[in-house]
Structures are given as structure tokens and as C-alpha cells.
Design a protein around this motif. Sequence first.
Motif, PDB file in Angstrom:
ATOM      1  N   LYS A 170       0.765  -1.035  -0.435  1.00  0.00           N
ATOM      2  CA  LYS A 170       0.405  -0.342   0.023  1.00  0.00           C
ATOM      3  C   LYS A 170       1.113   1.485   0.008  1.00  0.00           C
ATOM      4  N   ILE A 171       0.638   2.079  -1.046  1.00  0.00           N
ATOM      5  CA  ILE A 171       1.811   3.289  -1.000  1.00  0.00           C
ATOM      6  C   ILE A 171       1.088   4.649  -1.373  1.00  0.00           C
ATOM      7  N   GLU A 172       1.883   5.108  -0.425  1.00  0.00           N
ATOM      8  CA  GLU A 172       1.295   6.618   0.102  1.00  0.00           C
ATOM      9  C   GLU A 172       2.494   7.601  -0.232  1.00  0.00           C
ATOM     10  N   THR A 173       1.949   9.022  -0.602  1.00  0.00           N
ATOM     11  CA  THR A 173       3.321  10.242  -0.936  1.00  0.00           C
ATOM     12  C   THR A 173       2.914  10.739   0.162  1.00  0.00           C
ATOM     13  N   VAL A 174       3.830  11.063   0.848  1.00  0.00           N
ATOM     14  CA  VAL A 174       4.356  11.948   2.147  1.00  0.00           C
ATOM     15  C   VAL A 174       4.344  13.296   1.843  1.00  0.00           C
ATOM     16  N   THR A 175       5.936  14.173   0.791  1.00  0.00           N
ATOM     17  CA  THR A 175       6.031  15.165   1.031  1.00  0.00           C
ATOM     18  C   THR A 175       6.590  14.523  -0.841  1.00  0.00           C
ATOM     19  N   ASP A 176       6.684  16.499  -0.468  1.00  0.00           N
ATOM     20  CA  ASP A 176       7.762  16.608  -1.662  1.00  0.00           C
ATOM     21  C   ASP A 176       8.772  17.483  -1.340  1.00  0.00           C
ATOM     22  N   ALA A 177      10.190  17.085  -2.342  1.00  0.00           N
ATOM     23  CA  ALA A 177      11.195  17.959  -1.541  1.00  0.00           C
ATOM     24  C   ALA A 177      12.444  18.738  -2.807  1.00  0.00           C
ATOM     25  N   GLY A 178      12.166  19.980  -2.740  1.00  0.00           N
ATOM     26  CA  GLY A 178      12.843  20.627  -4.329  1.00  0.00           C
ATOM     27  C   GLY A 178      14.564  20.482  -4.262  1.00  0.00           C
ATOM     28  N   PRO A 179      14.946  20.736  -5.276  1.00  0.00           N
ATOM     29  CA  PRO A 179      16.408  20.879  -5.351  1.00  0.00           C
ATOM     30  C   PRO A 179      17.196  21.894  -3.874  1.00  0.00           C
ATOM     31  N   ARG A 180      17.024  23.023  -3.305  1.00  0.00           N
ATOM     32  CA  ARG A 180      17.158  23.466  -2.616  1.00  0.00           C
ATOM     33  C   ARG A 180      16.698  22.515  -1.042  1.00  0.00           C
ATOM     34  N   ASP A 181      16.409  21.522  -1.003  1.00  0.00           N
ATOM     35  CA  ASP A 181      15.648  20.878   0.413  1.00  0.00           C
ATOM     36  C   ASP A 181      17.437  20.146   0.228  1.00  0.00           C
ATOM     37  N   PHE A 182      18.612  19.895  -0.423  1.00  0.00           N
ATOM     38  CA  PHE A 182      18.919  18.860  -0.578  1.00  0.00           C
ATOM     39  C   PHE A 182      20.967  20.113  -0.550  1.00  0.00           C
ATOM     40  N   GLN A 183      21.387  19.448  -0.329  1.00  0.00           N
ATOM     41  CA  GLN A 183      22.819  19.754  -0.429  1.00  0.00           C
ATOM     42  C   GLN A 183      23.732  18.986  -0.666  1.00  0.00           C
ATOM     43  N   PRO A 184      24.583  19.078  -2.055  1.00  0.00           N
ATOM     44  CA  PRO A 184      24.055  19.885  -2.508  1.00  0.00           C
ATOM     45  C   PRO A 184      22.873  19.714  -3.369  1.00  0.00           C
ATOM     46  N   PRO A 185      22.294  20.887  -4.346  1.00  0.00           N
ATOM     47  CA  PRO A 185      21.299  20.620  -4.700  1.00  0.00           C
ATOM     48  C   PRO A 185      21.292  19.533  -6.227  1.00  0.00           C
ATOM     49  N   PRO A 186      20.235  18.752  -6.603  1.00  0.00           N
ATOM     50  CA  PRO A 186      20.044  17.203  -7.179  1.00  0.00           C
ATOM     51  C   PRO A 186      19.408  18.186  -8.549  1.00  0.00           C
ATOM     52  N   LYS A 187      19.909  18.052  -9.906  1.00  0.00           N
ATOM     53  CA  LYS A 187      18.827  18.755 -10.879  1.00  0.00           C
ATOM     54  C   LYS A 187      17.368  18.630 -10.967  1.00  0.00           C
ATOM     55  N   VAL A 188      17.277  17.778 -10.799  1.00  0.00           N
ATOM     56  CA  VAL A 188      15.246  17.129  -9.479  1.00  0.00           C
ATOM     57  C   VAL A 188      14.594  17.401  -8.921  1.00  0.00           C
ATOM     58  N   ALA A 189      13.479  17.534  -9.048  1.00  0.00           N
ATOM     59  CA  ALA A 189      12.472  17.458  -7.784  1.00  0.00           C
ATOM     60  C   ALA A 189      12.414  16.253  -7.167  1.00  0.00           C
ATOM     61  N   SER A 190      11.737  15.581  -6.030  1.00  0.00           N
ATOM     62  CA  SER A 190      12.229  14.363  -5.326  1.00  0.00           C
ATOM     63  C   SER A 190      10.929  14.389  -4.760  1.00  0.00           C
TER      64      SER A 190
END
Length: 274
Positions: A170-190
Motif C-alpha cells: 500500500k503506497i502513499e505520498t508523504v511529501t515533496d522535496a525541491g532541489p533546495r532541500d538538499f546539499q548539493p542541490p540535485p537537478k530534479v525534484a524529489s
Amino acid sequence: MSYSRERLQRAQEAMGIAAKKSLGQNFLVSDTVINRIIDQVKAFAPEELVEVGPGPGALTDLLLELNLPMQVIELDSAIAAYWREKGLTVIEKDALRLDWKQFYTGKRVVFVSNLPYQISSSIVIERSLEDDGVAAMVLMFQKEVAQKIRGTVDSDLYGLLSVFAQAFWKIETVTDAGPRDFQPPPKVASRVLSFERIESDVKNRKAFLTFVKCAFAQRRKLLKKNLSGLLSQKKLTEEQLVGWLAELGFKETARAEELSPKQFVALYKHFGFE
């Protein structure tokens, strides 16, 4: 500066490390995202924890506060040494080459990770292939991969990964994360997804994976054409397949993306792989 960014800086200095592109390391630094992951882990009422890729400890430090038996899997030797010195049980191996049977303790194990993007799909497939001691998972993905995992019938993103994952979790979405939520920022959304095991009567999961792979081999082709090789292998006829599709409410012109995961399981059962 957020608490998580400050903590990352301190941890990196203590470890003497920087993010390694070769290992797909993007360290999570968003307090909001981290807290939502931890809240979901708690909601699963774990009895033991397994974290893949603890890195500088954005999740690890808070997971340790839950005071549960915990192991971490870390491929980076410098990071592994750091957590070992902190008293954690560290398995210094590739998570895809690991014997997960060591986690079969009979207790409710929750697996959590900010996954390196290059192994995320494989991890989901591997954990779905075995009805093991992992009762639930909270995992970070590249957003497009997360969308494929939760893909719905007749959508462009619906495919092998959707069917195979949804057949066992059973799969649910918890939250989204943008590039700025990481260090270094990835080129894609998460996106973070939660997985909770559901009962399945599929016993031969490798055979089911092969079945679904064949069904989606060429999306534009009719399902009966994609499955023709398996029909021959099992000495079944196209007429039999058409009859089984009719039982499920489909015409003989049905394509793989029209069948739900439950319908895939029902069709698979007729092939006699179990």
C-alpha cells in the motif's frame, strides 16, 4: 540557516567528507521534509529500524531518538567509520548486494532512506521480490520515479514498476522535496513515498516479475502479442488468454496499461507459474 544545514556542516567537518557524485549523494537539509519522514516512520510503529545511506545523519540522529534497535547500510567507508565510532551497527555494503535475510527477526522492521537516485527503482523491485521482515518503508525518490511507482491505469507513467510495487505494498505520498532541500542541490525534484506490506497470494514473485515485464515489453502492442512467448512456453493458446481477458472484462485488443495490479495477478494465475 536551518538546524539541518548547520548539523550537516558540523557532521561533514567531523567526517572530513563532501558529497560524492559517484555515489549519488545529495544530503537532505530541509527540517520540514526530515520531520515528515520521521513522523511517517513513527506512524508505522516500528520495532526495529534499517536505514540505507545515513550520510551525515539528517535522518539518523532523529531515528536514534526513537530508542529502537537500528542498523545502517553505508557504502562510503568514511561515513561508515563515523557511525561505527558512534556505536551504531553498520553494514558496509551495497544495499543491492546485501542478504536482507539478516533482518528477518520476526519483529516489525521499517526501512527508511534518502535513496541515491540510481538505485531507487532496483531497491523497490528487490524488496518486493521477497516477502521478508521489512514490514514498511519510507523512501525518497526522484519525483518522476515516485510518479511511476504510484502510476494509475491508462496513464503514461503506469508500467512495470507501478504494477509490481502496487501488487505487494500500500503506497502513499508523504511529501515533496525541491532541489533546495538538499546539499548539493540535485537537478530534479524529489518525492517521499511510504510503503506498507499488503497480503498477496503470489508465491513465485520472480515469475510474476517476468510476466509483468513481458506484458509491458512493447507498450503499443496488444497484450496477447506481448504474452505470446509465455503462452508458448506454458503450452497455452491465444484463445485461452482471450477467454481469461473476457473474464476480467476486457476485449482481446486489451493492452497492458489497461489492467490494474489485481487484474494482473488474476491473469498471471492462469499461466501456472505457482
